[in-house]
Design a protein around this motif. Sequence first.
Motif, PDB file in Angstrom:
ATOM      1  N   LEU A  55       0.854  -1.185   0.000  1.00 25.68           N
ATOM      2  CA  LEU A  55       0.000   0.000   0.000  1.00 25.68           C
ATOM      3  C   LEU A  55       0.890   1.236   0.000  1.00 25.68           C
ATOM      4  N   GLU A  57       1.144   5.402  -0.070  1.00 25.98           N
ATOM      5  CA  GLU A  57       0.406   6.631   0.204  1.00 25.98           C
ATOM      6  C   GLU A  57       0.627   7.632  -0.928  1.00 25.98           C
ATOM      7  N   TYR A  81      -9.238   4.820  -2.773  1.00 25.75           N
ATOM      8  CA  TYR A  81      -8.135   3.917  -3.107  1.00 25.75           C
ATOM      9  C   TYR A  81      -8.027   3.719  -4.620  1.00 25.75           C
ATOM     10  N   ALA A 114      -3.351   4.533  -1.562  1.00 25.91           N
ATOM     11  CA  ALA A 114      -4.320   5.169  -0.673  1.00 25.91           C
ATOM     12  C   ALA A 114      -4.167   6.679  -0.770  1.00 25.91           C
ATOM     13  N   GLY A 116      -4.075   9.430   0.997  1.00 26.72           N
ATOM     14  CA  GLY A 116      -3.936   9.672   2.417  1.00 26.72           C
ATOM     15  C   GLY A 116      -4.533  10.973   2.906  1.00 26.72           C
ATOM     16  N   VAL A 148      -7.856  -3.329   2.953  1.00 26.39           N
ATOM     17  CA  VAL A 148      -6.941  -2.339   3.543  1.00 26.39           C
ATOM     18  C   VAL A 148      -7.683  -1.254   4.317  1.00 26.39           C
ATOM     19  N   GLU A 149      -8.988  -1.106   4.075  1.00 24.51           N
ATOM     20  CA  GLU A 149      -9.767  -0.098   4.800  1.00 24.51           C
ATOM     21  C   GLU A 149      -9.849  -0.422   6.294  1.00 24.51           C
ATOM     22  N   ARG A 151      -7.525  -1.106   8.329  1.00 28.92           N
ATOM     23  CA  ARG A 151      -6.492  -0.388   9.078  1.00 28.92           C
ATOM     24  C   ARG A 151      -6.331   1.047   8.626  1.00 28.92           C
ATOM     25  N   ARG A 152      -6.665   1.345   7.362  1.00 26.09           N
ATOM     26  CA  ARG A 152      -6.425   2.701   6.862  1.00 26.09           C
ATOM     27  C   ARG A 152      -7.574   3.644   7.180  1.00 26.09           C
ATOM     28  N   LEU A 154      -9.868   5.279   5.667  1.00 32.97           N
ATOM     29  CA  LEU A 154     -10.162   6.482   4.885  1.00 32.97           C
ATOM     30  C   LEU A 154     -11.657   6.609   4.613  1.00 32.97           C
TER      31      LEU A 154
END
Length: 363
Positions: A55, A57, A81, A114, A116, A148-149, A151-152, A154
């Motif tokens: 991933l 940023e 993403y 991502a 960011g 991945v969402e 932990r991320r 967004l």
Amino acid sequence: MALKSTANDFDRGAAKGRGAVDNREGRYEKLQVQVEDDGWYGDVGEEQGRLATTLTEESARSIVQRNDSPDSGPDATINPYRGCEHGCIYCYARPSHSYLGLSPGLDFETRLFAKGNAVEVLRGELSRPGYRPVPVMLGANTDAYQPVERRRRLTRGILQVLAETRHPVHIVTKNALVERDIDLLADMAAEGLASVSLSITTLDTDISRYMEPRASAPARRVEAIRRLADAGVPVGVNVAPVVPFLTDDELETILSSAAEAGARHAAWVLLRLPWEVAPLFRDWLQERFPLKAAHVMSRMQQMRGGRDYDSDFSTRMRGTGPYAQLAARRFDRACARLGLSREFPPLDPGKFRRPSGPQLTLF
């Protein structure tokens, strides 16, 4: 921004937990690379089994994208993403990785990006005096609730801004992770500001684990419909894509399961194979369902004017010819029998208020 593709890192063949079976170059690449295993580094197949997700940023200059396609729903979209770990082999967004110098194959589902600063950029755009709200589609290109969402977060942050500003949003996803945000969605739905659609391609777990390997299992998506409906969120089902000889016989069953769980609206889309998706899908069919491969592609071409794909706005979602007409009639009759609307529920942009005060936290 051009990045080096990993097309020379993996030979053709199925990687564990991934959709694409190769990492072919994008349409803008001038060179093609073919791997020849001399045994020096061990078995190539073993390397593929350990294919990891990365991933990266990146900073977005804008986040609300206006949509001028006449056949693809809301007038604006938000995509936090690029690339999608779900690995759906049929994903029409795969060719977008070619613009990065990456492969629409395995790169698309393993080399993710991502945005960011998405939350900050969104807040800034909604604050502009000239901004005019329209319902936005969250996750229109790649899934906003992909793994991945977790932990991320967004998507969670974006929803918080939309909830604060009372901005209407439609969500389309294949991941039951959407349940995490029921607290926000239920409050927004009570004011006519939110709806959700779960995409279900098949209820057959054996097909699903090859076709969309890292999306939520079909039964979990049906359960997500139930939990959203119980919370008062208008929820629907997308039977998408419909693949002849592979999933088309499940059309009515999927609609019935979704309606029983509380779905209020429904849509369907015929398999789309733009640009690099067509050869990727052909390779996947030959690897996973070799006895059906020729039949699937023959029927697809019958519905696409003799080609793998026809991008005409008036037919690209539904196809043409007797088979496409039959699928459309089956869908219409099932929706009528089950009481499913064929339209997104209307959302109210008139309640929008511009952001004020400090930025919301993501957590």
